[in-house]
Design a protein around this motif. Structure first.
Motif, short mmCIF file in Angstrom:
data_model
loop_
_atom_site.label_atom_id
_atom_site.label_comp_id
_atom_site.label_asym_id
_atom_site.label_seq_id
_atom_site.Cartn_x
_atom_site.Cartn_y
_atom_site.Cartn_z
N ALA A 49 9.61 4.24 -17.14
CA ALA A 49 9.39 5.00 -16.11
C ALA A 49 9.81 6.32 -15.77
CB ALA A 49 9.39 4.38 -14.84
N ASP A 50 9.31 7.43 -15.21
CA ASP A 50 9.63 8.44 -14.89
C ASP A 50 10.76 8.50 -14.02
OD1 ASP A 50 9.26 11.70 -15.06
OD2 ASP A 50 9.23 11.31 -13.17
N ASP A 51 11.82 9.38 -14.24
CA ASP A 51 13.03 9.07 -13.52
C ASP A 51 12.73 9.52 -11.88
OD1 ASP A 51 14.55 7.87 -15.29
OD2 ASP A 51 15.52 9.77 -15.72
N ALA A 52 11.99 10.77 -11.81
CA ALA A 52 11.89 11.42 -10.57
C ALA A 52 10.78 10.22 -9.85
CB ALA A 52 11.06 12.76 -10.81
N VAL A 53 9.89 9.75 -10.34
CA VAL A 53 8.80 8.92 -9.71
C VAL A 53 9.60 7.55 -9.26
CG1 VAL A 53 6.90 7.45 -10.05
CG2 VAL A 53 6.81 9.62 -11.06
N ALA A 54 10.48 7.28 -10.48
CA ALA A 54 11.20 5.92 -9.96
C ALA A 54 12.25 6.13 -8.56
CB ALA A 54 12.03 5.68 -11.14
N ALA A 55 12.66 7.27 -8.58
CA ALA A 55 13.49 7.45 -7.38
C ALA A 55 12.65 7.73 -5.98
CB ALA A 55 14.04 9.02 -7.52
N ARG A 56 11.39 7.95 -6.20
CA ARG A 56 10.51 8.22 -5.01
C ARG A 56 10.08 6.68 -4.60
NH1 ARG A 56 8.15 12.73 -7.55
NH2 ARG A 56 6.28 11.66 -8.15
N LEU A 57 9.88 5.91 -5.65
CA LEU A 57 9.50 4.53 -5.36
C LEU A 57 10.79 3.77 -4.68
CD1 LEU A 57 7.53 3.56 -8.64
CD2 LEU A 57 6.51 3.45 -6.37
N THR A 58 11.81 4.00 -5.34
CA THR A 58 13.00 3.12 -4.71
C THR A 58 13.40 3.70 -3.42
OG1 THR A 58 13.94 3.18 -6.93
CG2 THR A 58 15.66 2.66 -5.40
N ALA A 59 13.26 4.98 -3.03
CA ALA A 59 13.52 5.37 -1.63
C ALA A 59 12.29 4.86 -0.71
CB ALA A 59 13.33 7.02 -1.68
N THR A 60 11.04 4.86 -1.12
CA THR A 60 9.87 4.17 -0.40
C THR A 60 10.35 2.63 -0.04
OG1 THR A 60 8.32 5.63 -1.14
CG2 THR A 60 7.61 3.61 0.11
N ALA A 61 10.87 1.92 -1.04
CA ALA A 61 11.15 0.52 -0.95
C ALA A 61 12.48 0.31 0.05
CB ALA A 61 11.44 0.06 -2.30
N ALA A 62 13.34 1.38 -0.08
CA ALA A 62 14.42 1.18 0.95
C ALA A 62 14.12 1.43 2.26
CB ALA A 62 15.53 2.28 0.49
N ARG A 63 13.06 2.23 2.61
CA ARG A 63 12.47 2.40 3.91
C ARG A 63 11.87 1.15 4.41
NH1 ARG A 63 11.03 7.44 1.88
NH2 ARG A 63 8.83 6.93 1.74
N ALA A 81 0.87 -1.30 -0.09
CA ALA A 81 0.07 0.02 0.14
C ALA A 81 0.99 1.37 -0.13
CB ALA A 81 -0.73 -0.06 1.11
N GLN A 82 2.01 1.24 0.86
CA GLN A 82 2.80 2.52 0.73
C GLN A 82 3.28 2.65 -0.73
OE1 GLN A 82 5.54 3.10 4.22
NE2 GLN A 82 4.55 1.49 5.08
N LEU A 83 3.77 1.74 -1.46
CA LEU A 83 4.41 1.78 -2.79
C LEU A 83 3.29 2.44 -3.45
CD1 LEU A 83 6.40 -1.46 -3.02
CD2 LEU A 83 7.39 0.87 -2.98
N ALA A 84 1.95 1.78 -3.57
CA ALA A 84 0.87 2.19 -4.58
C ALA A 84 0.43 3.59 -4.28
CB ALA A 84 -0.19 1.03 -4.10
N ALA A 85 0.85 4.22 -2.93
CA ALA A 85 0.40 5.44 -2.64
C ALA A 85 1.15 6.45 -3.47
CB ALA A 85 0.48 5.81 -1.22
N VAL A 86 2.40 6.04 -3.92
CA VAL A 86 3.38 6.91 -4.71
C VAL A 86 2.72 7.18 -6.24
CG1 VAL A 86 5.69 7.11 -6.07
CG2 VAL A 86 5.39 5.84 -3.85
N GLN A 87 2.32 8.58 -6.27
CA GLN A 87 1.76 9.06 -7.73
C GLN A 87 2.46 9.05 -8.79
OE1 GLN A 87 -1.80 9.67 -7.53
NE2 GLN A 87 -1.41 9.09 -5.53
N GLY A 88 1.83 8.61 -9.99
CA GLY A 88 2.51 8.91 -11.43
C GLY A 88 3.58 7.89 -11.70
N ALA A 89 3.20 6.53 -11.08
CA ALA A 89 4.04 5.44 -11.52
C ALA A 89 3.78 4.46 -12.60
CB ALA A 89 3.90 4.49 -10.14
N THR A 90 3.49 5.32 -13.82
CA THR A 90 3.35 4.61 -14.97
C THR A 90 4.55 3.78 -15.45
OG1 THR A 90 1.80 6.31 -15.78
CG2 THR A 90 2.77 4.78 -17.44
N HIS A 91 4.37 2.46 -15.85
CA HIS A 91 5.47 1.60 -16.39
C HIS A 91 6.35 1.02 -15.18
CE1 HIS A 91 4.89 2.99 -20.47
NE2 HIS A 91 5.47 4.37 -20.24
N THR A 92 5.30 0.64 -14.13
CA THR A 92 5.87 0.00 -13.17
C THR A 92 4.84 -1.07 -12.45
OG1 THR A 92 4.91 1.27 -11.29
CG2 THR A 92 7.01 2.21 -12.05
#
Length: 363
Positions: free
Chosen positions: A158-172, A128-139
């Motif tokens: 995937a958009d680079d900025a969105v990918a970075a937010r997703l990766t940071a969320t995953a790291a947490r 759910a935390q990953l799904a809450a990241v907006q604009g995650a097309t191509h993921t």
């Protein structure tokens, strides 16, 4: 359109293959529910992937339907004590559990219990935390019950900025999440061309069904949402995005309950069920015809450019543009409707949900 061509269309159940697979010698063996060609293709795929014998591959196909049903029944009965289920390399059921008591129940039922550290609720909270990241097309976001992890797949598009937010969320979230980076993007599998056609678009015919004496084709929602009138009849329902199922009225007068295998033979479909991770599957489609593979994940959210589609089945079976709507199956059991592809995987809408949504029954 003559009746022969109509039959070819309505028997098509699509999804994918890099050319027609030639049945191996194992196809002569009797595997209940499997046509000779599908048994041969599935055995060939298994032996090529794992380096096992034809006899070992055939045994996996023989046991997996009962195994999948047992795994699902046990997981449902255990409730919060379980954290997913799958089939092992021999096609036998494994149920993830979080308590010793649950492990004993699974063992008593004749299945393998695997004690894991993360519950289904914990995995769902991470997803759910990953799904809450907006604009995650191509993921995509799915669950890997074998590893007891959430899997975040990020494609190159995937958009680079969105990918970075997703990766940071995953790291947490630590090792509850695995990040897979893949090439390309996540795309629905529609194309211009032949097969079932309308409005300049091509899809593959899905499962033939009926309701109150009228025949229908259950197909991909992104196909029926885009095209009002097909060469087999009109679209009468569409759910996309969110889901990816739709309904086409079949006015051809031909609606056999079989999947075409593109060599003049067919695979009868007699029932429908939900897919299980580890299950060996095949699919048929108007672009790539017949191929086989394995269910990699279920309950997957795929973020197409048009929006997110939830609860999809992810497999290793090849798909390509024009295969949308075609059928995913394991022997005589229908499992899904071709939705799309990305990163070397294919995605399918569960067929049971579509049948229930429209109140139709398999022919």
């Amino acid at each position: 359109m003559n009746r022969t061509s109509r039959t070819a269309i309505t028997m098509a159940a699509g999804a994918l293959a890099l050319g027609l697979l030639v049945p191996s010698t194992a196809s002569a063996r009797s595997i209940e529910g499997y046509s000779a060609d599908v048994a041969g293709a599935a055995v060939e795929a298994l032996t090529a992937e794992r380096g096992i014998t034809d006899a070992a591959a055939s045994e996996i196909l023989r046991v997996q339907e009962a195994s999948a049903a047992k795994a699902t029944k046990l997981a449902d009965a255990l409730g919060a004590e379980q954290a997913g289920s799958y089939l092992d390399a021999d096609g036998l059921p494994v149920v993830n559990v979080v308590t010793e008591a649950a492990a004993d129940k699974v063992a008593d039922a004749g299945a393998t219990a695997k004690l894991v550290s993360r519950s289904a609720d914990q995995l769902e909270a991470a997803r759910a935390q990953l799904a809450a990241v907006q604009g995650a097309t191509h993921t995509s976001i799915g669950l890997d019950p074998v590893a007891n992890q959430v899997v975040l797949t990020i494609a190159d598009e995937a958009d680079d900025a969105v990918a970075a937010r997703l990766t940071a969320t995953a790291a947490r979230l630590g090792d509850a999440v695995r990040v897979d980076n893949v090439t390309g993007g996540m795309h629905k599998a529609i194309y211009n061309g032949e097969a079932i056609t309308g409005g300049g678009s091509r899809c593959s015919a899905g499962f033939n069904t009926n309701r109150d004496g009228q025949d229908y084709i259950v197909d991909a929602g992104h196909c029926t949402a885009a095209v009002a009138e097909w060469n087999v009849g009109p679209s009468e329902g569409a759910s996309f995005p969110g889901d990816d199922y739709g309904l086409i009225r079949n006015d051809t007068g031909s609606a056999p309950g079989e999947v075409t295998l593109w060599d003049g033979s067919t695979q009868p479909i007699s029932s429908a069920a939900d897919a299980t991770v580890g299950q060996q599957i095949c699919k048929s489609g108007s672009t790539t015809q017949l191929t086989c593979g394995v269910v990699q994940a279920v309950g997957v959210t795929v973020n197409y450019a048009e929006g997110a589609v939830h609860e999809l089945v992810q497999t290793s079976a090849a798909v390509n543009s024009g295969d949308s709507g075609g059928c995913l199956f394991a022997g005589s059991v229908g499992l899904g409707i071709t939705s799309g592809m990305g990163g070397g995987s294919s995605y399918f809408q569960p067929v049971v949900e579509a049948l229930d949504a429209y109140g139709v029954s398999l022919n």
